[in-house]
Design a protein around this motif. Structure first.
Motif, PDB file in Angstrom:
ATOM      1  N   ARG A  71       0.821  -1.213   0.000  1.00 32.13           N
ATOM      2  CA  ARG A  71       0.000   0.000   0.000  1.00 32.13           C
ATOM      3  C   ARG A  71       0.852   1.259   0.000  1.00 32.13           C
ATOM      4  O   ARG A  71       0.410   2.312  -0.466  1.00 32.13           O
ATOM      5  CB  ARG A  71      -0.933  -0.013   1.208  1.00 32.13           C
ATOM      6  CG  ARG A  71      -2.023  -1.065   1.109  1.00 32.13           C
ATOM      7  CD  ARG A  71      -2.902  -1.076   2.334  1.00 32.13           C
ATOM      8  NE  ARG A  71      -3.881  -2.173   2.266  1.00 32.13           N
ATOM      9  CZ  ARG A  71      -4.243  -2.910   3.308  1.00 32.13           C
ATOM     10  NH1 ARG A  71      -3.722  -2.665   4.503  1.00 32.13           N
ATOM     11  NH2 ARG A  71      -5.117  -3.871   3.167  1.00 32.13           N
ATOM     12  N   THR A  72       2.075   1.147   0.503  1.00 32.40           N
ATOM     13  CA  THR A  72       3.001   2.280   0.460  1.00 32.40           C
ATOM     14  C   THR A  72       3.673   2.378  -0.903  1.00 32.40           C
ATOM     15  O   THR A  72       3.788   3.464  -1.479  1.00 32.40           O
ATOM     16  CB  THR A  72       4.068   2.136   1.554  1.00 32.40           C
ATOM     17  OG1 THR A  72       3.431   2.108   2.833  1.00 32.40           O
ATOM     18  CG2 THR A  72       5.056   3.292   1.518  1.00 32.40           C
ATOM     19  N   LEU A  73       4.106   1.236  -1.438  1.00 35.64           N
ATOM     20  CA  LEU A  73       4.785   1.223  -2.730  1.00 35.64           C
ATOM     21  C   LEU A  73       3.845   1.560  -3.875  1.00 35.64           C
ATOM     22  O   LEU A  73       4.257   2.162  -4.871  1.00 35.64           O
ATOM     23  CB  LEU A  73       5.404  -0.153  -2.981  1.00 35.64           C
ATOM     24  CG  LEU A  73       6.576  -0.567  -2.097  1.00 35.64           C
ATOM     25  CD1 LEU A  73       6.989  -2.009  -2.408  1.00 35.64           C
ATOM     26  CD2 LEU A  73       7.761   0.368  -2.283  1.00 35.64           C
ATOM     27  N   ALA A  74       2.587   1.138  -3.751  1.00 32.05           N
ATOM     28  CA  ALA A  74       1.607   1.340  -4.826  1.00 32.05           C
ATOM     29  C   ALA A  74       0.321   1.900  -4.243  1.00 32.05           C
ATOM     30  O   ALA A  74      -0.696   1.202  -4.142  1.00 32.05           O
ATOM     31  CB  ALA A  74       1.348   0.027  -5.547  1.00 32.05           C
ATOM     32  N   PRO A  75       0.334   3.172  -3.835  1.00 30.51           N
ATOM     33  CA  PRO A  75      -0.841   3.740  -3.156  1.00 30.51           C
ATOM     34  C   PRO A  75      -2.096   3.780  -4.008  1.00 30.51           C
ATOM     35  O   PRO A  75      -3.205   3.881  -3.475  1.00 30.51           O
ATOM     36  CB  PRO A  75      -0.371   5.149  -2.780  1.00 30.51           C
ATOM     37  CG  PRO A  75       0.767   5.448  -3.704  1.00 30.51           C
ATOM     38  CD  PRO A  75       1.436   4.142  -3.961  1.00 30.51           C
TER      39      PRO A  75
END
Length: 232
Positions: A71-75
């Motif tokens: 979720r951080t890498l691909a918001p």
């Protein structure tokens, strides 16, 4: 009150797997490096396999680590963990994705790739499907049919869906069912090993320190000798 700031009754989960929650993520230690590697591979590849021995903690790593890192890498993406393989495996997976998107699911009997394309088109999200306990697929009839549908998902051009299978090491041979369906099917396999001593120490002592941050009135202490005995 934010669940991430409420101390649980104990620093440890016990025998229960960690889940995808703010609180569980706060108390999850020792798998930081593996979390980064797995998440990076899922983002970079349409098809990833994660395997390890029984009890190594694959489900905990996925839910308390990889999901949240993705979720951080691909918001702008949607991460779905799914582990139910009895009955209508394709329909259950599509319903799980639709539920995560808060949209209506596709019609019954639709092909998996078509259903996922329809769901992704409703939101424009890139889908990351983490299919846990995948060894159970091969217990039920229809494993080859499901493999064919998953192969279509990861090879269809333009379909914004990345798939990761997580399964026990002793079930790896079953993935031969993908041979000839997915190019270089064995090219992105990741092994989850048991914790080394440093990581295991973090898994023992990290939750205590975090618990004391959240529960200042009732601090917990752990003796160094006990930690070393547990590690031994």
């Amino acid at each position: 009150m934010n669940e991430s700031r409420v101390a649980p009754s104990s620093p440890y989960k016990g025998l229960a797997a960690f889940d995808d929650s703010d609180l569980d993520a706060l108390f999850f230690f020792g798998r930081e490096r593996e979390t980064e590697v797995i998440a990076a591979n899922v983002v970079a590849s349409r098809f990833t396999v994660l395997y390890g021995p029984l009890g190594v903690g694959k489900s905990s790593v996925l839910r308390a680590g990889v999901v949240r890192r993705l979720r951080t890498l691909a918001p702008d993406g949607l991460v779905v963990v799914h582990d139910s393989w009895a009955g209508d495996a394709v329909g259950d997976l599509l319903r799980a994705v639709a539920g995560a998107l808060h949209v209506e699911g596709p019609e019954a009997d639709v092909l998996l790739a078509d259903g996922l394309a329809e769901l992704a088109a409703q939101t424009g999200d890139h889908l990351y499907l983490l299919l846990d306990q995948f060894e159970e697929v091969f217990v039920y009839p229809g494993a080859a049919a499901l493999a064919a549908e998953l192969a279509e998902v990861v090879t269809r051009p333009g379909l914004r869906v990345d798939v990761m299978l997580a399964l026990r090491e002793d079930a790896l041979a079953e993935l031969d069912v993908f041979t000839g369906r997915i190019p270089n099917v064995f090219g992105n396999y990741l092994a989850l090993d048991r914790l080394d001593r440093a990581a295991a120490r973090a898994a023992v002592t990290g939750p205590v320190a975090r618990y004391n941050e959240l529960s200042e009135d009732h601090p917990v202490e752990i003796e160094h000798e006990l930690v070393e005995a547990v590690l031994d």
